[in-house]
Design a protein around this motif. Structure first.
Motif, PDB file in Angstrom:
ATOM      1  N   ILE A 114      -0.065  26.363  29.051  1.00 39.13           N
ATOM      2  CA  ILE A 114       0.519  25.552  27.973  1.00 39.13           C
ATOM      3  C   ILE A 114       1.946  25.966  27.669  1.00 39.13           C
ATOM      4  CG2 ILE A 114      -0.318  27.075  26.128  1.00 39.13           C
ATOM      5  CD1 ILE A 114      -0.150  23.212  26.028  1.00 39.13           C
ATOM      6  N   HIS A 115       2.429  27.045  28.264  1.00 37.68           N
ATOM      7  CA  HIS A 115       3.767  27.553  27.927  1.00 37.68           C
ATOM      8  C   HIS A 115       4.853  26.538  28.256  1.00 37.68           C
ATOM      9  CE1 HIS A 115       7.339  30.009  27.603  1.00 37.68           C
ATOM     10  NE2 HIS A 115       7.621  29.756  28.874  1.00 37.68           N
ATOM     11  N   ASP A 116       4.808  25.935  29.432  1.00 38.78           N
ATOM     12  CA  ASP A 116       5.863  24.997  29.835  1.00 38.78           C
ATOM     13  C   ASP A 116       5.968  23.833  28.861  1.00 38.78           C
ATOM     14  OD1 ASP A 116       6.406  26.583  31.984  1.00 38.78           O
ATOM     15  OD2 ASP A 116       5.244  25.382  33.422  1.00 38.78           O
ATOM     16  N   HIS A 117       4.839  23.352  28.386  1.00 43.41           N
ATOM     17  CA  HIS A 117       4.855  22.248  27.421  1.00 43.41           C
ATOM     18  C   HIS A 117       5.471  22.698  26.090  1.00 43.41           C
ATOM     19  CE1 HIS A 117       3.591  18.626  25.299  1.00 43.41           C
ATOM     20  NE2 HIS A 117       3.089  19.408  24.346  1.00 43.41           N
ATOM     21  N   ILE A 118       5.101  23.889  25.634  1.00 41.24           N
ATOM     22  CA  ILE A 118       5.655  24.393  24.362  1.00 41.24           C
ATOM     23  C   ILE A 118       7.153  24.605  24.491  1.00 41.24           C
ATOM     24  CG2 ILE A 118       5.613  26.299  22.700  1.00 41.24           C
ATOM     25  CD1 ILE A 118       2.678  26.766  23.498  1.00 41.24           C
ATOM     26  N   ALA A 119       7.573  25.207  25.604  1.00 39.21           N
ATOM     27  CA  ALA A 119       9.003  25.507  25.800  1.00 39.21           C
ATOM     28  C   ALA A 119       9.838  24.237  25.850  1.00 39.21           C
ATOM     29  CB  ALA A 119       9.185  26.315  27.078  1.00 39.21           C
ATOM     30  N   ALA A 120       9.239  23.112  26.275  1.00 40.88           N
ATOM     31  CA  ALA A 120       9.978  21.850  26.371  1.00 40.88           C
ATOM     32  C   ALA A 120      10.139  21.161  25.018  1.00 40.88           C
ATOM     33  CB  ALA A 120       9.277  20.914  27.350  1.00 40.88           C
ATOM     34  N   LEU A 121       9.419  21.609  24.010  1.00 44.13           N
ATOM     35  CA  LEU A 121       9.534  21.011  22.678  1.00 44.13           C
ATOM     36  C   LEU A 121      10.844  21.429  22.024  1.00 44.13           C
ATOM     37  CD1 LEU A 121       5.867  21.656  21.432  1.00 44.13           C
ATOM     38  CD2 LEU A 121       6.838  19.474  22.195  1.00 44.13           C
ATOM     39  N   PRO A 122      11.454  20.560  21.190  1.00 38.53           N
ATOM     40  CA  PRO A 122      12.744  20.891  20.553  1.00 38.53           C
ATOM     41  C   PRO A 122      12.723  22.211  19.780  1.00 38.53           C
ATOM     42  CG  PRO A 122      12.211  18.579  20.239  1.00 38.53           C
ATOM     43  CD  PRO A 122      11.010  19.202  20.854  1.00 38.53           C
ATOM     44  N   GLU A 123      11.626  22.505  19.105  1.00 39.05           N
ATOM     45  CA  GLU A 123      11.546  23.732  18.307  1.00 39.05           C
ATOM     46  C   GLU A 123      10.684  24.798  18.964  1.00 39.05           C
ATOM     47  OE1 GLU A 123      11.202  23.117  13.934  1.00 39.05           O
ATOM     48  OE2 GLU A 123      11.004  21.006  14.484  1.00 39.05           O
ATOM     49  N   GLY A 124      10.264  24.570  20.189  1.00 38.75           N
ATOM     50  CA  GLY A 124       9.518  25.569  20.928  1.00 38.75           C
ATOM     51  C   GLY A 124       8.289  26.063  20.190  1.00 38.75           C
ATOM     52  N   TYR A 125       8.175  27.387  20.100  1.00 40.51           N
ATOM     53  CA  TYR A 125       7.007  27.987  19.465  1.00 40.51           C
ATOM     54  C   TYR A 125       7.017  27.846  17.943  1.00 40.51           C
ATOM     55  CZ  TYR A 125       5.235  30.009  23.783  1.00 40.51           C
ATOM     56  OH  TYR A 125       4.698  30.170  25.033  1.00 40.51           O
ATOM     57  N   GLU A 126       8.092  27.336  17.375  1.00 39.91           N
ATOM     58  CA  GLU A 126       8.156  27.090  15.931  1.00 39.91           C
ATOM     59  C   GLU A 126       7.762  25.656  15.591  1.00 39.91           C
ATOM     60  OE1 GLU A 126       8.537  29.505  13.741  1.00 39.91           O
ATOM     61  OE2 GLU A 126       8.590  30.794  15.520  1.00 39.91           O
ATOM     62  N   THR A 127       7.331  24.888  16.586  1.00 37.76           N
ATOM     63  CA  THR A 127       6.910  23.503  16.364  1.00 37.76           C
ATOM     64  C   THR A 127       5.631  23.459  15.521  1.00 37.76           C
ATOM     65  OG1 THR A 127       7.836  22.840  18.496  1.00 37.76           O
ATOM     66  CG2 THR A 127       6.220  21.357  17.483  1.00 37.76           C
ATOM     67  N   LEU A 128       5.636  22.622  14.494  1.00 32.25           N
ATOM     68  CA  LEU A 128       4.431  22.445  13.688  1.00 32.25           C
ATOM     69  C   LEU A 128       3.419  21.618  14.483  1.00 32.25           C
ATOM     70  CD1 LEU A 128       5.897  21.686  10.134  1.00 32.25           C
ATOM     71  CD2 LEU A 128       4.825  23.796  10.920  1.00 32.25           C
ATOM     72  N   VAL A 129       2.168  22.050  14.465  1.00 33.01           N
ATOM     73  CA  VAL A 129       1.158  21.345  15.259  1.00 33.01           C
ATOM     74  C   VAL A 129       0.597  20.135  14.529  1.00 33.01           C
ATOM     75  CG1 VAL A 129       0.529  23.498  16.403  1.00 33.01           C
ATOM     76  CG2 VAL A 129      -0.786  22.741  14.413  1.00 33.01           C
ATOM     77  N   GLY A 130       0.823  20.020  13.211  1.00 33.58           N
ATOM     78  CA  GLY A 130       0.290  18.899  12.437  1.00 33.58           C
ATOM     79  C   GLY A 130      -1.120  19.175  11.956  1.00 33.58           C
TER      80      GLY A 130
END
Length: 590
Positions: free
Chosen positions: A470-486
């Motif tokens: 799942i790392h590649d998907h998280i890293a591609a997000l604008p806020e990375g590991y700080e992205t809120l999951v909802g």
């Protein structure tokens, strides 16, 4: 909804006693004693006013003694100022005590709910639990702050004023004190009725909370839209809201005519006092004009706190219904307990051996066992798969391994120690669970991962995420590991949520890994990649896989086939497929 509210009052009485409520105040006895002292002092100082008034009317004014008048008037002003200052300090202190007690009650209820078994939560609506913690305890706010404060202040004022009235003229005091028992009886009747209605109110409010929780969540909206049931749900909500509105009206108006009678009785006291004073003038021992004026002033000083006292009694009975609902949850028995002499195994000494010895379990009496006579030995470091048709007991067995339920018979042990003898901390370190319905907090990705290991570094988070693919998907997000999951992980797909949940468990590094349909939401490519990663991760680790998709467990060291709660076959994929039994049938239907 019953039309007999007093039936609810009986239920409240079973759960609530005055002693039990007073126990909540016990840790704050010293501070409460200080507040009570301030209340009595404030009331005593306030009583000086009518006596000074009598002296002004009977002495200072007739004698035209200006100096005495100034001193007496100054005394009245000073007494009022001191009483107001002490009263303000008392309110501040009592409010702090009330909020501290509410805090203790909230935490106590939350902590108790955390100890209940999964059986309680599967049989209780989420909105109902939230209603007890938030709504019912919030309903006690006024009791713990304003009402408790008014009770003490009004009670001390009534007692002190009653004493002063008797000292002023015991004959006139009779007109005041004889009316008290009647008003108290009427108030008690109204209080009982409103208490019962309050219990119904809170029950219906819980229904509303549950309806909102279930239907205004993302899955609820999807279900309503796709089924075209939005108008039906609105009508259902309207019925609950209408019932609640009717109960609110009844609660606030019940006994209003009786309450008006109390107000009328108290309002006639000054007229009766003057009439009594006129009668006494016909005797040889009349009351002075100053005494009559002071008596009326004391009555005015008595009427407000006495009315407040009656209202407090009425409101306190109403809040007993709230206490009943809270204590009802606090009285729920704790089924899963940690023994006083629980065994703790250091992480370095954990091997990961699992043994089940004639395990039996049923969800409730009157229903057949979900698991019966299951015996199984899982060597440390091995990979065991548990399969079977729907309802065969696979997931229930997973619940028992995680000790979300205790077995009804037999035993489950890790490293030779019965689960019931292990400390909770040891159990949580030994077993990591990834379920088919992973739960994510409404927080950042990093916070969700660190829920398993708060001290984990970012490098450790990334390493666990890579293993879970799942790392590649998280890293591609604008806020990375700080992205809120909802809410509930709504910003991620089902497969992504499962991989996040797997990464969270991997981060904890348990010697036993339980995967309950953990790859059911993954596409074939991702499932294959994660299976390869898990193969590497499983070295030196016991892996128990509960699966419907048989393609994921072909390489397991042992496959356990369950049917109707029993183990009916065990063996490797090849041997079971060649046997032509239940497993072969599952393969044919896959």
């Amino acid at each position: 909804m019953t039309d007999d509210p007093e039936a609810y009052g009986d239920l409240a009485a079973r759960h609530v006693s005055l002693r039990r409520v007073l126990q909540l105040f016990a840790p704050y006895r010293a501070r409460i004693a200080g507040v009570v002292t301030l209340m009595v002092l404030s009331s005593a100082i306030g009583l000086a006013g009518p006596f000074l008034l009598r002296a002004i009317i009977d002495v200072a004014l007739p004698q035209q003694d200006l100096a005495l008048l100034v001193w007496l008037a100054g005394g009245m002003i000073a007494a009022a100022l001191a009483s107001a200052g002490i009263g303000a300090l008392q309110i501040v202190l009592s409010t702090r005590i009330g909020q501290a007690i509410l805090h203790d009650l909230r935490v106590r209820l939350y902590a108790h709910l955390q100890t209940l078994s999964l059986r309680f939560f599967t049989g209780t609506r989420t909105g109902e639990v939230q209603s007890r913690i938030a709504g019912d305890i919030a309903g006690l706010q006024s009791l713990m702050t304003e009402t408790a404060n008014e009770l003490g202040r009004s009670l001390s004022a009534v007692v002190m004023t009653a004493v002063a009235i008797v000292l002023l003229d015991w004959r006139l005091a009779l007109f005041v004190l004889l009316i008290v028992p009647v008003t108290v009886l009427i108030s008690a009747r109204v209080a009982r009725l409103r208490e019962a209605l309050t219990y119904q109110q809170q029950a219906r409010a819980a229904d509303m909370s549950a309806a909102v929780e279930q239907t205004l969540s993302a899955p609820g909206i999807i279900l309503a839209r796709t089924m075209g049931r939005g108008s039906f749900l609105t009508q259902h909500f309207a019925r609950i809201s209408r019932d609640l509105a009717q109960l609110e009206v009844r609660s606030h108006t019940a006994g209003e005519w009786q309450w008006s009678l109390i107000g009328f009785s108290l309002a006639t006291l000054p007229a009766l006092t003057l009439l009594a004073g006129g009668i006494l003038m016909q005797t040889g021992n009349p009351a002075s004009i100053g005494t009559l004026v002071a008596m009326i002033a004391l009555q005015e000083q008595l009427l407000w706190p006495f009315e407040q006292l009656l209202e407090v009694g009425r409101d306190t009975r109403k809040t007993r219904a709230l206490f009943a609902r809270i204590f009802e949850y606090l009285d729920k028995p704790v089924e899963i307990t940690e023994r006083v002499d629980a065994i703790t195994i250091p992480r370095a000494e954990m091997r990961g051996e699992v043994a089940l010895d004639h395990v039996r379990f049923a969800y409730s009496e009157g229903h057949g066992p979900a698991v019966q006579d299951v015996s199984l030995t899982i060597p440390a470091g091995s990979h065991v798969a548990i399969v079977g048709p729907t309802g065969s007991g696979k997931t229930t067995l997973g619940y028992l391994l995680a000790r979300l339920y205790d077995v009804d018979g037999g035993a489950i042990s890790f490293d030779g120690v019965d689960l019931r003898d292990l400390s909770f901390e040891t159990l949580s370190q030994m077993l990591g669970v990834v379920s088919q319905e992973p739960y994510l907090l409404n927080a950042s990705v990093a916070e969700n991962l660190r829920f398993a290991r708060p001290e984990a570094s970012m490098d450790q988070l990334i390493e666990a995420a890579k293993v879970a693919q799942i790392h590649d998907h998280i890293a591609a997000l604008p806020e990375g590991y700080e992205t809120l999951v909802g809410e509930g992980g709504s910003r991620f797909s089902g497969g992504e949520k499962q991989r996040l949940a797997l990464a969270r468990t991997i981060l904890r590094d348990p010697p036993i890994l339980l995967l309950d349909e953990a790859t059911s939401a993954l596409d074939t490519r991702t499932e294959r990649a994660m299976s390869q990663a898990l193969d590497g991760l499983s070295k030196g680790r016991t892996t128990i896989t509960i699966a419907h998709r048989l393609s994921t467990i072909r390489e397991a060291d042992l496959i356990v086939v369950m049917q109707r709660g029993r183990v009916v076959e065990t063996g490797s994929h090849a041997s079971l497929a060649a046997k032509g039994g239940v497993y072969a049938g599952l393969l044919a239907g896959a």
